[in-house]
Every structure is written in C-alpha cells, then in structure tokens.
Design an enzyme around this catalytic site. Structure first.
Site, PDB file in Angstrom:
ATOM      1  CG  HIS A 112      39.853  40.675  43.857  1.00 17.65           C
ATOM      2  ND1 HIS A 112      40.105  39.785  42.850  1.00 17.65           N
ATOM      3  CD2 HIS A 112      38.523  40.860  43.879  1.00 17.65           C
ATOM      4  CE1 HIS A 112      38.960  39.446  42.279  1.00 17.65           C
ATOM      5  NE2 HIS A 112      37.988  40.084  42.885  1.00 17.65           N
ATOM      6  CG  HIS A 113      37.028  37.557  45.966  1.00 15.71           C
ATOM      7  ND1 HIS A 113      37.357  37.273  44.671  1.00 15.71           N
ATOM      8  CD2 HIS A 113      35.841  38.199  45.912  1.00 15.71           C
ATOM      9  CE1 HIS A 113      36.405  37.716  43.874  1.00 15.71           C
ATOM     10  NE2 HIS A 113      35.471  38.285  44.603  1.00 15.71           N
ATOM     11  CB  ALA A 114      42.329  36.311  50.234  1.00 14.36           C
ATOM     12  CD  GLN A 154      34.562  41.613  42.490  1.00 19.16           C
ATOM     13  OE1 GLN A 154      34.902  40.940  43.457  1.00 19.16           O
ATOM     14  NE2 GLN A 154      34.343  41.079  41.307  1.00 19.16           N
ATOM     15  CG  HIS A 156      36.465  41.937  47.600  1.00 21.19           C
ATOM     16  ND1 HIS A 156      35.392  41.541  48.368  1.00 21.19           N
ATOM     17  CD2 HIS A 156      36.113  41.717  46.311  1.00 21.19           C
ATOM     18  CE1 HIS A 156      34.444  41.083  47.581  1.00 21.19           C
ATOM     19  NE2 HIS A 156      34.841  41.182  46.335  1.00 21.19           N
TER      20      HIS A 156
END
Length: 186
Positions: A112-114, A154, A156
């Site tokens: 989920h951060h990419a 978050q 993202h």
C-alpha cells in the site's frame, strides 16, 4: 522473500496476525487461499512497465535492497510481490462477484505504500490500489449493483489513484491513533 535479520517486514508479521485470528475465534470463518501470481498486464495498469522491468532486474541481481536501505529484498522477492498482487486481485474478484462479503490479504511483501514508479515502505507494488482499480473495472463490467469500498488506514491508495497532493499530505499527517478512513472509490 527474505528482507534480512531483524527487519520489521518479516514472516513473523503474518504469523502473528494469523495467531491473533486464531485466538479470537475468527479463523473458523476464514477461507485461506493460495493466490496465483498477478499478470504483468494487470499490474501495468498502475505501474509503468519500465519500472516493473527495473524492479525485477534489481531483485534478480542479488542486491539486498532497492531504492532505500530499509527496502530489503532477496532473489525470491519478485515472485512474492507478484503473488501478493495476485491475492489482492483475487480478493477483489471474489468480493465484487458476491462470493465473499469481505477479504483480508495477509501478504508479504505488503502493498500500500508503493508509488506508481517507486517501491517504498516495504512495498514493491501497490496491491491495495490494484485491487481498487480491478474492483471498479469488474463492477462496471459484471456487477454494477455491487459498490466496492476500500478500507485503507493511511491514504496511500488514494495518492496512487490520483487524489490531489493536498489529500495525500493530509492523510500522511493524521495521527496513528486516528480511525481508518472508509472511501468509496466510484
């Protein structure tokens, strides 16, 4: 997928989550599946092919990290990333089709951060955004009455899907104790 000794994103992360599900009694209601690797064509809807080729090359080279020192990798990380994305796509398919009411993908590496062209935050591919786009496309094609929703604590995913930069910045500044945000993405 070996991120190195003591790395926060390690096999015990998934084991601990499964243990908590077992202790809570929720495992009795869980269907565990082994996903297939996501096809590159599906991943390339959000991640440029050049980025995917470079990521695969760096991982195959035997390097121990990509982009940042805390982005630990091993030669099996590419296959693990494809399987993680495959889990997200499978979950989206099953939920949109009405076979499952919901899904939780306990995968390594997480996703989920990419960003579209950058692996970051222990995430090589943005599985959450891939699932959201896949669910939207599947819904429009097969199940217009079912409205997908994505719970992402978050923000993202919203950033990768093209939300304004101010939205992304605001989400990243929320205190960790804030409740997750439920966004309908249609």
């Amino acid at each position: 997928h070996d991120t190195g000794p003591g790395h926060p994103e390690r096999p015990e992360r998934v084991s601990a989550a499964l243990e908590r599900l077992e202790v809570s009694g929720l495992m009795a209601d869980v269907e565990s599946v082994v996903p297939e690797a996501a096809p590159i064509e599906a991943i390339a809807r959000l991640h440029p092919r050049e980025h995917l080729a470079e990521l695969e090359r760096v991982i195959a080279s035997g390097a121990r990290s990509v982009n940042e020192p805390d982005m630990g990798i091993s030669t099996s990380s590419w296959e693990a990333a494809l399987s993680s994305s495959g889990a997200a796509l499978l979950a989206a398919d099953r939920v949109v089709a009405g076979e499952w009411q919901n899904a939780l993908c306990l995968v390594r590496p997480p996703g989920h951060h990419a960003e579209a062209d950058r692996a970051m935050g222990f995430c090589f591919l943005n599985n959450a955004a891939l699932a959201a786009v896949h669910a939207l496309e599947s819904r429009e094609r097969d199940s217009p009455a079912r409205a997908p929703a994505l719970l992402e604590s978050q923000g993202h995913v919203l950033c990768l899907l093209g939300a304004p930069a101010a939205c992304c910045q605001q989400r990243s500044e929320r205190p960790a104790s804030s409740p997750p945000i439920l966004r309908r993405l249609w």
